[in-house]
Design a protein around this motif. Structure first.
Motif, PDB file in Angstrom:
ATOM      1  N   GLY A   1       1.886  -6.849   2.752  1.00 15.71           N
ATOM      2  CA  GLY A   1       0.457  -6.745   2.989  1.00 15.71           C
ATOM      3  C   GLY A   1      -0.324  -5.968   1.949  1.00 15.71           C
ATOM      4  N   LYS A   2       0.339  -5.516   0.876  1.00 19.54           N
ATOM      5  CA  LYS A   2      -0.340  -4.746  -0.157  1.00 19.54           C
ATOM      6  C   LYS A   2      -0.527  -5.596  -1.413  1.00 19.54           C
ATOM      7  CE  LYS A   2      -0.251  -1.149   2.470  1.00 19.54           C
ATOM      8  NZ  LYS A   2      -1.483  -0.672   3.140  1.00 19.54           N
ATOM      9  N   THR A   3      -1.407  -5.126  -2.301  1.00 16.09           N
ATOM     10  CA  THR A   3      -1.631  -5.838  -3.559  1.00 16.09           C
ATOM     11  C   THR A   3      -1.026  -5.097  -4.749  1.00 16.09           C
ATOM     12  OG1 THR A   3      -3.785  -4.746  -3.782  1.00 16.09           O
ATOM     13  CG2 THR A   3      -3.755  -6.918  -2.732  1.00 16.09           C
ATOM     14  N   LEU A   4      -0.762  -3.800  -4.600  1.00 16.41           N
ATOM     15  CA  LEU A   4      -0.169  -3.012  -5.671  1.00 16.41           C
ATOM     16  C   LEU A   4       1.285  -2.689  -5.360  1.00 16.41           C
ATOM     17  CD1 LEU A   4      -2.974  -0.447  -6.630  1.00 16.41           C
ATOM     18  CD2 LEU A   4      -2.270  -2.498  -7.876  1.00 16.41           C
ATOM     19  N   ARG A   5       2.134  -2.833  -6.375  1.00 11.23           N
ATOM     20  CA  ARG A   5       3.540  -2.518  -6.221  1.00 11.23           C
ATOM     21  C   ARG A   5       3.780  -1.007  -6.320  1.00 11.23           C
ATOM     22  NH1 ARG A   5       7.007  -6.915  -6.864  1.00 11.23           N
ATOM     23  NH2 ARG A   5       5.870  -8.866  -7.224  1.00 11.23           N
ATOM     24  N   ARG A   6       4.961  -0.587  -5.839  1.00  7.95           N
ATOM     25  CA  ARG A   6       5.378   0.808  -5.929  1.00  7.95           C
ATOM     26  C   ARG A   6       6.609   0.902  -6.817  1.00  7.95           C
ATOM     27  NH1 ARG A   6       0.912  -0.036  -2.929  1.00  7.95           N
ATOM     28  NH2 ARG A   6       0.279   1.824  -1.750  1.00  7.95           N
ATOM     29  N   PRO A   7       6.587   1.799  -7.830  1.00 12.40           N
ATOM     30  CA  PRO A   7       7.757   1.956  -8.698  1.00 12.40           C
ATOM     31  C   PRO A   7       8.837   2.795  -8.005  1.00 12.40           C
ATOM     32  CG  PRO A   7       6.032   3.470  -9.372  1.00 12.40           C
ATOM     33  CD  PRO A   7       5.459   2.656  -8.238  1.00 12.40           C
ATOM     34  N   ILE A   8      10.072   2.299  -8.009  1.00 15.48           N
ATOM     35  CA  ILE A   8      11.207   3.002  -7.421  1.00 15.48           C
ATOM     36  C   ILE A   8      12.320   3.059  -8.464  1.00 15.48           C
ATOM     37  CG2 ILE A   8      12.882   3.096  -5.541  1.00 15.48           C
ATOM     38  CD1 ILE A   8      10.027   3.294  -4.526  1.00 15.48           C
TER      39      ILE A   8
ATOM     40  N   GLY B   1       2.041   2.814   1.301  1.00 17.00           N
ATOM     41  CA  GLY B   1       2.893   1.780   0.711  1.00 17.00           C
ATOM     42  C   GLY B   1       4.367   2.050   0.911  1.00 17.00           C
ATOM     43  N   THR B   2       4.794   3.272   0.593  1.00 19.07           N
ATOM     44  CA  THR B   2       6.209   3.605   0.791  1.00 19.07           C
ATOM     45  C   THR B   2       6.556   3.665   2.277  1.00 19.07           C
ATOM     46  OG1 THR B   2       5.567   5.926   0.383  1.00 19.07           O
ATOM     47  CG2 THR B   2       6.687   4.741  -1.402  1.00 19.07           C
ATOM     48  N   ARG B   3       5.578   3.970   3.130  1.00 21.90           N
ATOM     49  CA  ARG B   3       5.828   3.904   4.571  1.00 21.90           C
ATOM     50  C   ARG B   3       6.130   2.466   4.988  1.00 21.90           C
ATOM     51  NH1 ARG B   3       7.527   7.163   8.139  1.00 21.90           N
ATOM     52  NH2 ARG B   3       6.014   8.742   7.465  1.00 21.90           N
ATOM     53  N   GLU B   4       5.379   1.523   4.456  1.00 22.20           N
ATOM     54  CA  GLU B   4       5.627   0.111   4.748  1.00 22.20           C
ATOM     55  C   GLU B   4       7.026  -0.304   4.279  1.00 22.20           C
ATOM     56  OE1 GLU B   4       3.840  -2.135   6.290  1.00 22.20           O
ATOM     57  OE2 GLU B   4       1.863  -1.218   6.481  1.00 22.20           O
ATOM     58  N   LEU B   5       7.410   0.157   3.087  1.00 26.30           N
ATOM     59  CA  LEU B   5       8.742  -0.174   2.583  1.00 26.30           C
ATOM     60  C   LEU B   5       9.828   0.411   3.479  1.00 26.30           C
ATOM     61  CD1 LEU B   5       8.326   0.350  -1.278  1.00 26.30           C
ATOM     62  CD2 LEU B   5       8.400  -1.814  -0.021  1.00 26.30           C
ATOM     63  N   SER B   6       9.625   1.634   3.941  1.00 21.86           N
ATOM     64  CA  SER B   6      10.640   2.299   4.764  1.00 21.86           C
ATOM     65  C   SER B   6      10.848   1.601   6.105  1.00 21.86           C
ATOM     66  CB  SER B   6      10.245   3.760   5.007  1.00 21.86           C
ATOM     67  OG  SER B   6       9.182   3.871   5.939  1.00 21.86           O
ATOM     68  N   GLU B   7       9.882   0.821   6.525  1.00 22.81           N
ATOM     69  CA  GLU B   7       9.967   0.137   7.826  1.00 22.81           C
ATOM     70  C   GLU B   7      10.606  -1.245   7.731  1.00 22.81           C
ATOM     71  OE1 GLU B   7       5.927   0.295   9.167  1.00 22.81           O
ATOM     72  OE2 GLU B   7       6.068   2.420   9.757  1.00 22.81           O
ATOM     73  N   LEU B   8      10.923  -1.689   6.503  1.00 24.34           N
ATOM     74  CA  LEU B   8      11.635  -2.954   6.351  1.00 24.34           C
ATOM     75  C   LEU B   8      13.037  -2.836   6.941  1.00 24.34           C
ATOM     76  CD1 LEU B   8      10.603  -3.908   2.705  1.00 24.34           C
ATOM     77  CD2 LEU B   8       9.781  -4.946   4.824  1.00 24.34           C
TER      78      LEU B   8
ATOM     79  N   THR C   1      13.687  -9.265   3.312  1.00 25.53           N
ATOM     80  CA  THR C   1      13.728  -9.210   1.850  1.00 25.53           C
ATOM     81  C   THR C   1      12.684  -8.255   1.298  1.00 25.53           C
ATOM     82  OG1 THR C   1      12.201 -11.070   1.601  1.00 25.53           O
ATOM     83  CG2 THR C   1      14.573 -11.580   1.674  1.00 25.53           C
ATOM     84  N   MET C   2      12.923  -7.809   0.064  1.00 29.25           N
ATOM     85  CA  MET C   2      11.944  -7.043  -0.701  1.00 29.25           C
ATOM     86  C   MET C   2      11.473  -7.895  -1.876  1.00 29.25           C
ATOM     87  SD  MET C   2      13.329  -3.131  -1.160  1.00 29.25           S
ATOM     88  CE  MET C   2      13.093  -1.894   0.119  1.00 29.25           C
ATOM     89  N   ASP C   3      10.175  -7.862  -2.163  1.00 27.28           N
ATOM     90  CA  ASP C   3       9.610  -8.520  -3.338  1.00 27.28           C
ATOM     91  C   ASP C   3       9.773  -7.559  -4.517  1.00 27.28           C
ATOM     92  OD1 ASP C   3       8.039  -9.604  -5.353  1.00 27.28           O
ATOM     93  OD2 ASP C   3       6.440 -10.237  -3.992  1.00 27.28           O
ATOM     94  N   VAL C   4      10.715  -7.861  -5.407  1.00 23.74           N
ATOM     95  CA  VAL C   4      11.140  -6.922  -6.441  1.00 23.74           C
ATOM     96  C   VAL C   4      10.871  -7.481  -7.832  1.00 23.74           C
ATOM     97  CG1 VAL C   4      13.081  -5.591  -7.357  1.00 23.74           C
ATOM     98  CG2 VAL C   4      12.968  -6.097  -4.907  1.00 23.74           C
ATOM     99  N   LEU C   5      10.333  -6.622  -8.695  1.00 23.48           N
ATOM    100  CA  LEU C   5      10.130  -6.944 -10.106  1.00 23.48           C
ATOM    101  C   LEU C   5      10.990  -5.968 -10.916  1.00 23.48           C
ATOM    102  CD1 LEU C   5       8.134  -8.838 -11.780  1.00 23.48           C
ATOM    103  CD2 LEU C   5       6.716  -6.791 -12.031  1.00 23.48           C
ATOM    104  N   GLY C   6      11.826  -6.489 -11.811  1.00 22.14           N
ATOM    105  CA  GLY C   6      12.677  -5.569 -12.575  1.00 22.14           C
ATOM    106  C   GLY C   6      13.628  -6.332 -13.484  1.00 22.14           C
TER     107      GLY C   6
END
Length: 256
Positions: free
Chosen positions: A46-53, A75-82, A87-92
């Motif tokens: 649901g976000k438009t900006l990615r988070r660097p991990i 944003g990181t709260r949303e990731l923690s609830e997966l 799946t995660m949408d990952v760029l790398g």
């Protein structure tokens, strides 16, 4: 910069401490090119900006990455609830990683707080030739210690309040090690004030030092210019970008 975007299945989720999570994801194409010190850019639902991990562990055999992050915002709260099986949408894999030295080299790894996870991938490379100095505010958030020990690295735990390990800043054991041993490199990741002092200690000991910097990012590939940092190279100052020029820099290049 070459990178891959994929929807990576989550194989494992683990709470390491309050608001600190470890995810293991399957992304063989990214893993094939990943190196210690690089990061991935993840799009929360649901976000438009990615988070660097930062990348914590790289398993080339099984095609998986281990990612450890702290919940710091929505944003990181949303990731923690997966959940596992989603799946995660990952760029790398993004950015420049750490320089890996020859097999006979001895190194010191210095991590502060959430800057410790990237050090684990280096500990897995160097094994018993590495000493890992792990700094945390308090015992309740001192994570990954058994993981570091399993690599064969010597591990020194420091806490600001003395509730676990040594009641000391990470620079204290670093000074002791550099004064008593023969080391080829210091690697560090953590808060900028810690990195500044680690860099100064390494410079005084005339030991090479690489630091992994953290800045807010938008695109993660050098297009938006949000993650600017001041560098000095060949006697001239310039503005670099953590995502594209880093996140790993030679300590002497950073204008602290």
């Amino acid at each position: 910069m070459a990178y891959t975007q994929c929807f990576a299945p989550i194989l494992k989720k683990e709470a390491l401490a309050a608001n600190v999570y470890r995810f293991v994801i399957s992304c063989p194409e990214i893993v094939a090119e990943a190196a210690p010190g690089q990061f991935v850019h993840i799009l929360p639902p649901g976000k438009t900006l990615r988070r660097p991990i930062s990348i914590c562990e790289i398993d080339k055999t099984n095609g998986t990455l281990s990612l450890v992050f702290e919940v710091k915002g929505e944003g990181t709260r949303e990731l923690s609830e997966l959940s596992p099986s989603t799946t995660m949408d990952v760029l790398g894999a993004l950015g420049h990683g750490f320089t890996i030295l020859p097999e006979n080299s001895r190194v010191i790894l210095v991590g502060g707080g959430i800057g410790n996870p990237p050090m684990l991938s280096l500990a897995q490379v160097y094994g018993h030739r590495a000493t890992a100095i792990c700094g945390f505010r308090t015992a309740s958030i001192a994570t990954l210690q058994e993981d570091f020990r399993k690599t064969g690295a010597t591990t020194i735990l420091c806490t600001d309040d003395g509730t676990a390990g040594r009641h000391a800043l990470v620079t204290e054991p670093l000074k002791e090690l550099l004064a008593s041993g023969n080391y080829d490199m210091v690697y560090a990741c953590g808060p900028k004030p810690m990195l500044k002092f680690v860099a100064a200690v390494a410079k005084e000991a005339d030991i090479a030092c690489e630091v992994s910097m953290e800045e807010r990012m938008g695109c993660g590939i050098g297009a938006c210019l949000v993650c600017a940092c001041e560098l000095e190279q060949n006697g001239a100052k310039r503005m670099g970008h953590v995502c594209k020029d880093g996140p790993v820099f030679r300590a002497e290049e950073v204008v602290w």
